[in-house]
Design an enzyme around this catalytic site. Structure first.
Site, short mmCIF file in Angstrom:
data_model
loop_
_atom_site.label_atom_id
_atom_site.label_comp_id
_atom_site.label_asym_id
_atom_site.label_seq_id
_atom_site.Cartn_x
_atom_site.Cartn_y
_atom_site.Cartn_z
N ASP A 84 25.29 -22.75 41.78
CA ASP A 84 25.71 -22.90 40.17
C ASP A 84 24.92 -24.17 39.82
O ASP A 84 25.33 -24.66 38.48
CB ASP A 84 27.02 -22.73 39.85
CG ASP A 84 27.18 -22.66 38.23
OD1 ASP A 84 26.09 -21.98 37.66
OD2 ASP A 84 28.25 -22.88 37.87
N CYS A 121 38.71 -6.15 29.53
CA CYS A 121 38.08 -7.44 29.27
C CYS A 121 37.19 -7.40 28.07
O CYS A 121 37.36 -8.37 27.21
CB CYS A 121 36.86 -7.77 30.38
SG CYS A 121 35.46 -6.56 30.44
N CYS A 157 38.77 -10.10 24.86
CA CYS A 157 37.87 -11.31 24.60
C CYS A 157 38.26 -11.73 23.04
O CYS A 157 38.03 -11.09 22.12
CB CYS A 157 36.31 -10.89 24.67
SG CYS A 157 35.22 -12.16 24.56
#
Length: 360
Positions: free
Chosen positions: A142, A202, A206
């Site tokens: 990452d 999800c 949010c």
């Protein structure tokens, strides 16, 4: 190096076992063809969904073509490492934070995962080197132009959920990803199917509606982007939606049904430090820059710097007014930061005070 098919298969099996010995939950192997993901990335960039994250567009096709990033690459060893604290009731606990408690993403409460994964991936590469001799490789976690989720999906570690994170039937999504790009033609693993079905938990949960369509996130609205990647002022219209999430946001994972299978970490690096799972925002707002740097030594949070830390705390404390309006301790803490040299900090502190009915 000239390994036959059986030797490559044996090496693949050893790599997977060595990975587990090093604390990785699973290791799988993919080829380097990301042509489909490349088109999706380009569409996402053209929509401007990356916001200020210019690095997402600054490396051309290297991000989607591993062999351009590291010449000679023919395979990607993709690894996942769980980071979840051991509590079996973690989802229930995370949904019960008091309004004046700082909500920090679970992954960021312990040691910086970049260092943890990079070190262990390097150790894995060294084990391969000891076994077969010198080979070409490069380790990533990452921190470089690598399409981690796309590679992990291709390797069969899981599938991309509608929130754009990788999901595993066995482990949910509470894990980190890392890769070793290698020049060894290892046998590749098969990808798995998408198991989100009709679920859109999800998307529904949010707080800023950043998941604008299945598998598409407008980072400019995402709380993680706003509290970590964004360098300037948080848009006024989005501040109330952030609540007390002061570093990242786990909501899309908290409410994902697959995370009932989330597995606990097996390495102790991700254990909570400095009480960051229940710290009060008034205390964190009062940290001096020296305290911020000292207390968060070795933490991924350090990267945002003290100024953005104060910005985020001010927004969180302003939102605490929804149930604690005019709280004397909160107002006093905010007023103590009115003289901060940063105009951005001052702006957010004044906004927060206004939410409490204080027109300072």
């Amino acid at each position: 190096m000239n390994l036959n098919e059986q030797a490559l298969a044996d090496l693949s099996a050893k790599i997977k076992q060595w990975g587990k010995d090093l604390g990785f939950a699973e290791i799988r192997i993919a080829d380097t063809d990301l042509s489909q993901a490349e088109g999706q990335l380009q569409q996402w960039l053209e929509a401007g969904y990356h916001g200020e994250m210019a690095y997402m567009a600054s490396h051309g096709t290297k991000r989607s073509r591993p062999a351009e990033l590291v010449p000679g690459t023919v395979r990607v060893i993709s690894a996942r490492m769980n980071y979840l604290p051991s509590s079996a009731a973690w989802r229930a606990i995370e949904k019960q934070h008091a309004p004046d408690t700082a909500v920090i993403s679970i992954y960021a409460r312990g040691r910086d995962y970049h260092k943890v994964l990079r070190t262990r991936l390097q150790q894995l590469a060294e084990k391969i080197n000891t076994d077969i001799g010198e080979f070409g490789y490069r380790v990533f976690t990452d921190s470089a132009p690598v399409m981690e989720v796309a590679l992990a999906e291709k390797s069969g570690l899981g599938w991309r959920g509608k929130h754009s994170l990788l999901l595993s039937r066995e482990a949910g999504s509470m894990f980190f990803l890392g890769e070793i790009l290698v020049d060894i033609p290892l046998p590749v693993d098969e990808p798995v199917g998408d198991h989100c079905g009709q679920c859109q938990s999800c998307m529904d949960v949010c707080p800023t509606k950043a998941i604008v369509a299945p598998y598409q996130v407008d980072a400019r609205r995402c709380v993680s982007y706003l509290t970590i990647e964004l360098h300037g002022s948080i848009p006024v219209e989005l501040r109330p939606l952030i609540g007390n999430r002061v570093y990242g946001c786990d909501d899309c994972q908290l409410f994902c049904p697959w995370n009932k299978f989330a597995e606990p970490a097996v390495v102790d690096d991700f254990a909570v430090r400095n009480g960051l799972d229940h710290a009060r925002m008034v205390h964190l707002l009062l940290w001096s820059e020296e305290q911020f740097l000292r207390m968060l030594e070795g933490s991924p949070i350090r990267r945002i710097g003290h100024e953005r830390w104060l910005r985020n705390m001010a927004v969180g404390l302003g939102n605490a007014a929804s149930s604690m309006r005019g709280d004397a301790e909160i107002v006093a803490a905010l007023r103590s930061r009115l003289a901060h040299p940063s105009e951005m900090v001052q702006e957010h502190v004044k906004w927060a005070l206004a939410q409490h009915g204080d027109g300072a």
